[in-house]
Design a protein around this motif. Sequence first.
Motif, mmCIF file in Angstrom:
data_model
loop_
_atom_site.group_PDB
_atom_site.id
_atom_site.type_symbol
_atom_site.label_atom_id
_atom_site.label_comp_id
_atom_site.label_asym_id
_atom_site.label_seq_id
_atom_site.Cartn_x
_atom_site.Cartn_y
_atom_site.Cartn_z
ATOM 1 N N THR A 1 -2.361 -23.431 -5.468
ATOM 2 C CA THR A 1 -1.463 -23.058 -6.418
ATOM 3 C C THR A 1 -1.968 -22.432 -7.910
ATOM 4 O OG1 THR A 1 0.118 -24.669 -5.480
ATOM 5 C CG2 THR A 1 0.553 -23.571 -7.685
ATOM 6 N N SER A 2 -1.628 -21.123 -8.061
ATOM 7 C CA SER A 2 -2.492 -20.620 -9.492
ATOM 8 C C SER A 2 -1.397 -19.694 -10.094
ATOM 9 C CB SER A 2 -3.497 -20.097 -8.832
ATOM 10 O OG SER A 2 -4.034 -19.169 -9.983
ATOM 11 N N GLU A 3 -1.446 -19.608 -11.537
ATOM 12 C CA GLU A 3 -0.627 -18.738 -12.270
ATOM 13 C C GLU A 3 -1.223 -17.152 -11.809
ATOM 14 O OE1 GLU A 3 2.383 -17.186 -14.253
ATOM 15 O OE2 GLU A 3 2.218 -19.467 -13.744
ATOM 16 N N SER A 4 -2.387 -17.255 -11.645
ATOM 17 C CA SER A 4 -2.964 -15.890 -11.058
ATOM 18 C C SER A 4 -2.265 -15.038 -9.817
ATOM 19 C CB SER A 4 -4.382 -16.013 -10.874
ATOM 20 O OG SER A 4 -5.044 -16.649 -11.815
ATOM 21 N N PHE A 5 -1.602 -15.894 -9.314
ATOM 22 C CA PHE A 5 -0.759 -15.420 -7.803
ATOM 23 C C PHE A 5 0.560 -14.688 -8.198
ATOM 24 C CE2 PHE A 5 -3.262 -18.838 -5.208
ATOM 25 C CZ PHE A 5 -4.216 -17.966 -5.186
ATOM 26 N N ARG A 6 1.160 -15.150 -9.561
ATOM 27 C CA ARG A 6 2.564 -14.648 -9.931
ATOM 28 C C ARG A 6 2.286 -12.932 -9.826
ATOM 29 N NH1 ARG A 6 6.409 -17.469 -11.615
ATOM 30 N NH2 ARG A 6 4.858 -19.187 -12.205
ATOM 31 N N THR B 1 1.340 -9.948 -3.822
ATOM 32 C CA THR B 1 1.813 -10.261 -2.359
ATOM 33 C C THR B 1 0.948 -11.468 -2.014
ATOM 34 O OG1 THR B 1 0.260 -9.005 -1.329
ATOM 35 C CG2 THR B 1 2.274 -7.753 -2.185
ATOM 36 N N ARG B 2 1.506 -12.030 -0.906
ATOM 37 C CA ARG B 2 0.975 -12.980 -0.249
ATOM 38 C C ARG B 2 -0.350 -12.427 0.136
ATOM 39 N NH1 ARG B 2 3.727 -17.928 1.050
ATOM 40 N NH2 ARG B 2 4.860 -16.649 -0.270
ATOM 41 N N HIS C 1 -4.028 -14.192 -0.864
ATOM 42 C CA HIS C 1 -5.052 -14.546 0.265
ATOM 43 C C HIS C 1 -6.642 -13.780 -0.001
ATOM 44 C CE1 HIS C 1 -2.277 -16.805 3.510
ATOM 45 N NE2 HIS C 1 -1.977 -16.811 2.132
ATOM 46 N N GLN C 2 -6.303 -12.635 -0.276
ATOM 47 C CA GLN C 2 -7.675 -11.775 -0.559
ATOM 48 C C GLN C 2 -8.293 -12.650 -1.786
ATOM 49 O OE1 GLN C 2 -5.909 -7.814 -0.907
ATOM 50 N NE2 GLN C 2 -6.603 -7.392 1.199
ATOM 51 N N LEU C 3 -7.580 -12.933 -2.644
ATOM 52 C CA LEU C 3 -8.333 -13.549 -3.908
ATOM 53 C C LEU C 3 -9.110 -14.829 -3.626
ATOM 54 C CD1 LEU C 3 -5.580 -13.111 -6.705
ATOM 55 C CD2 LEU C 3 -7.814 -11.959 -6.582
ATOM 56 N N ARG D 1 0.415 -19.960 -3.635
ATOM 57 C CA ARG D 1 1.721 -19.808 -4.160
ATOM 58 C C ARG D 1 1.354 -19.833 -5.791
ATOM 59 N NH1 ARG D 1 3.459 -25.076 -1.565
ATOM 60 N NH2 ARG D 1 2.283 -26.524 -2.645
ATOM 61 N N ALA D 2 2.552 -19.190 -6.469
ATOM 62 C CA ALA D 2 2.446 -19.364 -7.764
ATOM 63 C C ALA D 2 3.237 -20.777 -8.446
ATOM 64 C CB ALA D 2 2.961 -18.337 -8.877
ATOM 65 N N PRO D 3 2.788 -21.375 -9.608
ATOM 66 C CA PRO D 3 3.670 -22.522 -9.869
ATOM 67 C C PRO D 3 5.197 -22.240 -10.315
ATOM 68 C CG PRO D 3 1.950 -21.938 -11.568
ATOM 69 C CD PRO D 3 1.850 -20.835 -10.421
#
Length: 76
Positions: A38-43, A46-47, A51-53, A74-76
Motif C-alpha cells: 500500500t502506497s500513496e505513490s500508487f494513487r 493503473t494496477r 506492479h511495475q514500480l 493499492r493506494a491508501p
Amino acid sequence: MPMPASEIEKIIKAALPDATVELTALADDNDHWAATVTSESFRGLTRVRQHQLVNAAFGGRLGTELHALALTTRAP
C-alpha cells in the motif's frame, strides 16, 4: 538463493518509502511470497503500473534470488 521477508520489505521500502508491506509465505522456502503493498505513490496509476514500480525495485533479483512474488497493490 532464497530471500527472507525482511529483505523483500527493505527493497520495496527503499523504492517506495511510504509503503506498508504485508508478506505471506506461499511455501516454506523463502522463495515464494505474496505481498500486499500500500502506497500513496500508487494513487491514479493503473494496477499494471503499480506492479511495475514494485517489480522494478528488485532489478535483476526477481526471478533469480526471489523466485516468485505475487502482488496486490493499492493506494491508501
